[in-house]
Design a protein around this motif. Structure first.
Motif: not given
Length: 252
Positions: A9, A16, A19-20, A24, A92, A94, A142, A222, A225, A228-229
């Motif tokens: 990430v 973000l 949180s991602i 994950l 990711v 981001n 993202i 979150e 996040g 994405v997860a």
């Protein structure tokens, strides 16, 4: 996927990205916490470690295309030494910047900075990571809900992210035969420290935006996040070339 998956990430030091990485990690990924060499990812790393999520911090500049090959080669050595793996499951992208100004006030320097980080950085960083993603990897870029609706003073930022979405679809087609999926996630207004924390700290701005959001409020980091997860999960393995907007129904 068999065994524990591994995810990179970027821009993980705050907002973000943080949180991602947490989402994950909680869903079973080891995390490579990528951040600019000039930034500090200690907080994110500590949060992951507190939940017993395996994490490797990685200082890397996504805009330094000339240095990517060496950076990725070093990462491969670390992966094999620390975790005994030689590939990645998720990337990711981001890391990005925002700069907002009326059209008359946009300078060439601001324009170039937005496209250098948001588009050029995403493309060349992904290109460098392809050898680690072959045969089952997943790239998640993202974007922003501003590629669908418009807002004053966001033209160049939105254009840079629209280009990222077009890139994502094109790469999905080109990389599909190599077993790599590519999707984009487009957050709506979210209360983070992005753009100086405006949506997090400005009550009037949040109220104004909430009036145009179907669910009646701005989002929380979150929630992005978690989306994405979810997209990165095995349950979504047949999804590629798609744009997932996570905006609570903004400006419908």
């Amino acid at each position: 996927m068999t065994g524990q998956a591994t995810a990179v990430v970027t821009g993980v030091n705050r907002g973000l990205g943080q949180s991602i990485a947490l989402a994950l990690g909680r869903s079973g990924h080891r995390i490579i916490a990528a951040h600019r060499p000039s930034s500090d990812a200690t907080e994110t790393v500590s949060l992951l470690q507190a939940e017993n999520i395996p994490v490797l911090p990685w200082a890397v500049d996504v805009t330094d295309a000339e240095g990517h090959r060496d950076a990725v080669a070093s990462l491969r050595v670390r992966l094999e030494a620390e975790w005994g793996v030689d590939r990645l499951d998720v990337l990711v992208n981001n890391a990005g910047i925002g700069a907002f100004a009326p059209v008359d006030d946009v300078t060439p320097e601001v324009f170039d900075a937005l496209f250098t980080t948001n588009l050029r950085g995403t493309f060349f960083f992904t290109q460098a990571m392809l050898p680690l993603l072959e045969g089952g990897g997943h790239v998640i870029n993202i974007s922003t809900s501003l590629t669908r609706h418009v807002s004053p003073a966001t033209a160049v930022y939105a254009a840079s992210k629209s280009a990222v979405e077009t890139l994502s679809r094109s790469l999905a087609a080109e990389l599909g035969p190599r077993g790599i999926r590519v999707n984009s996630v487009a957050p709506g207004p979210t209360a983070t420290d992005f753009n100086g924390g405006a949506m997090r700290d400005d009550t009037a701005l949040r109220a104004e935006l909430a009036a145009h959001i179907a669910l009646g409020r701005v989002g929380h980091a979150e929630e992005i996040g978690d989306a994405v997860a979810s997209l990165a999960s095995h349950a979504m393995r047949w999804v590629t070339g798609e744009r997932l907007e996570v905006s609570g129904g903004s400006f419908l």
